[in-house]
Design a protein around this motif. Structure first.
Motif, short mmCIF file in Angstrom:
data_model
loop_
_atom_site.label_atom_id
_atom_site.label_comp_id
_atom_site.label_asym_id
_atom_site.label_seq_id
_atom_site.Cartn_x
_atom_site.Cartn_y
_atom_site.Cartn_z
N ASP A 1 3.51 7.52 18.90
CA ASP A 1 3.53 6.80 17.62
C ASP A 1 2.80 7.63 16.56
O ASP A 1 1.60 7.89 16.67
CB ASP A 1 2.85 5.44 17.79
N THR A 2 3.51 8.04 15.54
CA THR A 2 2.92 8.83 14.45
C THR A 2 2.82 8.02 13.16
O THR A 2 2.68 8.60 12.07
CB THR A 2 3.78 10.08 14.20
N SER A 3 2.86 6.70 13.25
CA SER A 3 2.81 5.86 12.05
C SER A 3 1.41 5.90 11.43
O SER A 3 0.43 6.26 12.10
CB SER A 3 3.18 4.42 12.41
N PRO A 4 1.29 5.54 10.15
CA PRO A 4 -0.02 5.57 9.49
C PRO A 4 -1.00 4.57 10.11
O PRO A 4 -0.63 3.73 10.93
CB PRO A 4 0.30 5.18 8.04
N ALA A 5 -2.26 4.69 9.70
CA ALA A 5 -3.29 3.78 10.19
C ALA A 5 -3.01 2.36 9.72
O ALA A 5 -2.24 2.12 8.77
CB ALA A 5 -4.66 4.23 9.70
N PHE A 6 -3.61 1.39 10.41
CA PHE A 6 -3.38 -0.02 10.10
C PHE A 6 -3.82 -0.33 8.67
O PHE A 6 -4.85 0.14 8.19
CB PHE A 6 -4.17 -0.90 11.07
N THR A 7 -3.00 -1.12 8.00
CA THR A 7 -3.35 -1.60 6.67
C THR A 7 -2.84 -3.03 6.52
O THR A 7 -1.85 -3.40 7.16
CB THR A 7 -2.74 -0.71 5.57
N ASN A 8 -3.51 -3.79 5.70
CA ASN A 8 -3.08 -5.17 5.47
C ASN A 8 -2.75 -5.43 4.01
O ASN A 8 -2.53 -6.56 3.60
CB ASN A 8 -4.18 -6.15 5.92
N THR A 9 -2.75 -4.36 3.22
CA THR A 9 -2.37 -4.48 1.81
C THR A 9 -1.50 -3.30 1.45
O THR A 9 -1.71 -2.18 1.88
CB THR A 9 -3.62 -4.47 0.90
N ARG A 10 -0.50 -3.54 0.63
CA ARG A 10 0.33 -2.46 0.11
C ARG A 10 1.04 -2.97 -1.13
O ARG A 10 1.30 -4.17 -1.27
CB ARG A 10 1.36 -1.98 1.14
N PRO A 11 1.36 -2.09 -2.05
CA PRO A 11 2.12 -2.53 -3.23
C PRO A 11 3.51 -2.96 -2.83
O PRO A 11 4.15 -2.33 -1.99
CB PRO A 11 2.15 -1.29 -4.14
N ARG A 12 3.96 -4.04 -3.38
CA ARG A 12 5.30 -4.56 -3.09
C ARG A 12 6.16 -4.47 -4.33
O ARG A 12 5.66 -4.43 -5.45
CB ARG A 12 5.22 -6.01 -2.60
N GLU A 13 7.44 -4.51 -4.13
CA GLU A 13 8.35 -4.43 -5.26
C GLU A 13 8.23 -5.68 -6.12
O GLU A 13 7.88 -6.76 -5.64
CB GLU A 13 9.81 -4.29 -4.78
N GLU A 14 8.50 -5.49 -7.40
CA GLU A 14 8.43 -6.62 -8.30
C GLU A 14 9.58 -7.57 -8.00
O GLU A 14 10.72 -7.16 -7.81
CB GLU A 14 8.52 -6.15 -9.77
N CYS B 1 4.72 -7.53 5.80
CA CYS B 1 5.25 -6.65 4.77
C CYS B 1 4.61 -5.26 4.81
O CYS B 1 5.15 -4.32 4.23
CB CYS B 1 5.02 -7.27 3.39
N CYS B 2 3.48 -5.13 5.49
CA CYS B 2 2.82 -3.82 5.57
C CYS B 2 3.47 -2.92 6.60
O CYS B 2 3.13 -1.72 6.67
CB CYS B 2 1.34 -4.02 5.91
N GLU B 3 4.35 -3.46 7.43
CA GLU B 3 5.13 -2.67 8.40
C GLU B 3 4.25 -1.85 9.34
O GLU B 3 4.53 -0.69 9.62
CB GLU B 3 6.13 -1.76 7.69
N ASN B 4 3.17 -2.45 9.83
CA ASN B 4 2.36 -1.79 10.84
C ASN B 4 3.12 -1.74 12.17
O ASN B 4 3.81 -2.70 12.54
CB ASN B 4 1.05 -2.55 11.05
N SER B 5 3.00 -0.64 12.88
CA SER B 5 3.63 -0.55 14.19
C SER B 5 2.88 -1.46 15.17
O SER B 5 1.73 -1.86 14.93
CB SER B 5 3.61 0.88 14.70
N MET B 6 3.53 -1.79 16.28
CA MET B 6 2.89 -2.66 17.27
C MET B 6 1.65 -2.01 17.85
O MET B 6 0.67 -2.70 18.18
CB MET B 6 3.88 -3.01 18.37
N CYS B 7 1.64 -0.69 17.96
CA CYS B 7 0.45 0.00 18.47
C CYS B 7 -0.72 -0.19 17.53
O CYS B 7 -1.86 -0.42 17.97
CB CYS B 7 0.75 1.49 18.64
N ARG B 8 -0.48 -0.11 16.22
CA ARG B 8 -1.56 -0.30 15.25
C ARG B 8 -2.03 -1.75 15.22
O ARG B 8 -3.22 -2.02 15.01
CB ARG B 8 -1.07 0.12 13.86
#
Length: 461
Positions: free
Chosen positions: A372-385, A235-242
């Protein structure tokens, strides 16, 4: 003398024949062993290639290791030159051409020992109920129209102490892939690093193929032993590079323990239900059999039949539970390799099956990541209710129970399937000093009936 010379000649002939026969038998047995190992690796590659890319046939011819041979492939079908810089494009073309020339010359000089593909039933298994798309078919579809999960979302029970992955249906992709990695004590640190190296190569191949076909891939990674950890949340949508960056610097640590395969499959199911996608694949890599958390077979069958998830259960070493692996994947044969060292050979088969080699893969993947200009790797993000609210019915308070002045009352809130919440509050402990003939406790203030023949103080139990 003549008789003696004849006898020596016969003995010499017999010795020569015995040596020749023994040498041939040893060579034949060695060929059988190599061919058997190659066959296992070929079947494993066939299962992985078919599950992810939808074309198992490209992995059905394998060159045995150590023979210096390789399959003669056509020139690479990658088309990244238009999007890469000219320097990167030239480096990719040079690496591909050089490797192809070396492969052809080596094959012609030494002679490749090709182990032909067997008519293996490994991929004619109990497939998921829904349609399984190939990369070519997915390339003509839009990720924005990926179907959402139908039905209720699975959630583990609280007592299982498993991670909860919230749904993120606004995350849309062509393919949802979850890698499930066994980190139990029997694996060991070194072998776990070999597993990570193989997974990294597989993800790099997937990144190259997905970029070529214009596909979006949602990737999740689960590591498990006694406990289950979410290493990469799709769900964090990290790119494969990250994601691949996490395989460097010991960021994916080794956590030994027991083998809770059932718990890992439950977390993987949440991940695959979370995103909207056309195709869902889970790849399990384990070296043994589950010994905690219950059997994973029934739950894995539900994943295949109810959620249309394609599962590959790859066993490593001869300690695997064959029946359990067959039950998890639904395949007629066990998919396994004998040693962790064989991961390198398995990776080479997948590279050749996708018309690549190690050097060209490295150059091409680095070229993709350079753009690849995607943001840095993350494993948490707010999700929709979520629109689903868990409703429960509160029961009545229990009797006040306890001892030594510490007493409490409890009540539970139950849903249709399980207890979802519990409340506890303190209460004054009751004073008990007498027991009736029926065995019931009475407080010291209770008056006994004056005519009762049992009207006598007794020590409470």
């Amino acid at each position: 003398d003549t008789v003696g010379q004849g006898h020596e000649a016969v003995v010499s002939t017999q010795s020569t024949f015995f040596f020749f026969f023994s040498h041939k038998m040893w060579s034949f047995c060695l060929l059988l062993l190599v061919g058997s190992a190659a066959s296992d690796q070929q079947k494993a590659a066939e299962a992985i290639q078919g599950a992810i890319f939808g074309d198992a046939s490209t992995a059905r011819v394998y060159v045995a290791p150590g023979t210096g041979g390789s399959r003669a492939k056509a020139s690479s079908s990658r088309t990244y030159q238009a999007s890469m810089s000219s320097a990167a494009a030239s480096a990719t073309a040079s690496a591909t051409a050089g490797t192809a020339a070396h492969t052809m010359s080596t094959s012609q000089a030494m002679g490749a020992m090709v182990v032909p593909a067997m008519a293996s039933p490994v991929y004619s298994h109990k497939r998921p109920s829904g349609k399984q798309y190939s990369f070519q078919q997915l390339s003509s579809m839009s990720a924005n129209r990926a179907p959402q999960h139908g039905g209720s979302f699975y959630r583990p029970n609280a007592h299982e102490r498993l991670p909860v992955v919230e749904q993120c249906q606004n995350t849309q992709c062509h393919l949802s892939l979850v890698m499930i990695l066994d980190s139990s004590g029997s694996v060991g640190y070194d072998n776990f690093q070999l597993t990570l190296s193989f997974v990294q190569t597989l993800l790099e191949i997937l990144a190259v193929k997905a970029d070529e076909a214009g596909l979006k891939v949602c990737t999740g990674i689960v590591r498990y032993s006694s406990r289950v950890d979410v290493i990469v949340d799709p769900c964090c949508e990290n790119s494969m590079c990250r994601i691949v960056e996490q395989f460097t610097g010991n960021r994916v640590g080794y956590v030994p323990g027991s083998t809770n395969t059932a718990g890992a499959m439950k977390v993987a199911r949440q991940m695959l239900q979370a995103t909207a996608s056309y195709k869902k694949v889970a790849i399990l890599i384990t070296d043994g059999h589950s010994n905690t958390g219950g059997s994973p077979v029934t739950f894995s069958t539900q994943m295949r039949l109810e959620d249309n998830i394609n599962i590959v259960a790859l066993g490593v070493t001869n300690n695997v539970n064959n029946a359990e692996l067959r039950g998890i994947s639904g395949m007629d044969e066990v998919t396994k390799i004998d040693y962790f060292d064989h991961f390198h050979d398995l990776a080479n088969i997948l590279l050749e099956a996708n018309y690549m080699d190690e050097s060209a893969l490295l150059v091409t993947f680095e070229s993709i990541c350079a753009l690849d200009t995607s943001p840095a790797f993350t494993n948490t993000r707010p999700r929709e209710e979520t629109s689903e609210e868990t409703e429960c019915n509160w029961g009545g308070w229990s009797q006040c129970m306890g001892q030594s002045g510490n007493c409490e009352m409890r009540r539970s809130c139950k849903s249709e399937t399980a207890i979802v919440d519990t409340e506890v509050k303190s209460c004054p402990c009751p004073t008990v000093s007498a027991v009736s003939h029926t065995g019931l406790y009475y407080s010291s203030t209770t008056r006994m009936h004056p005519r009762s023949r049992h009207n006598k103080r007794r020590r409470p139990y």
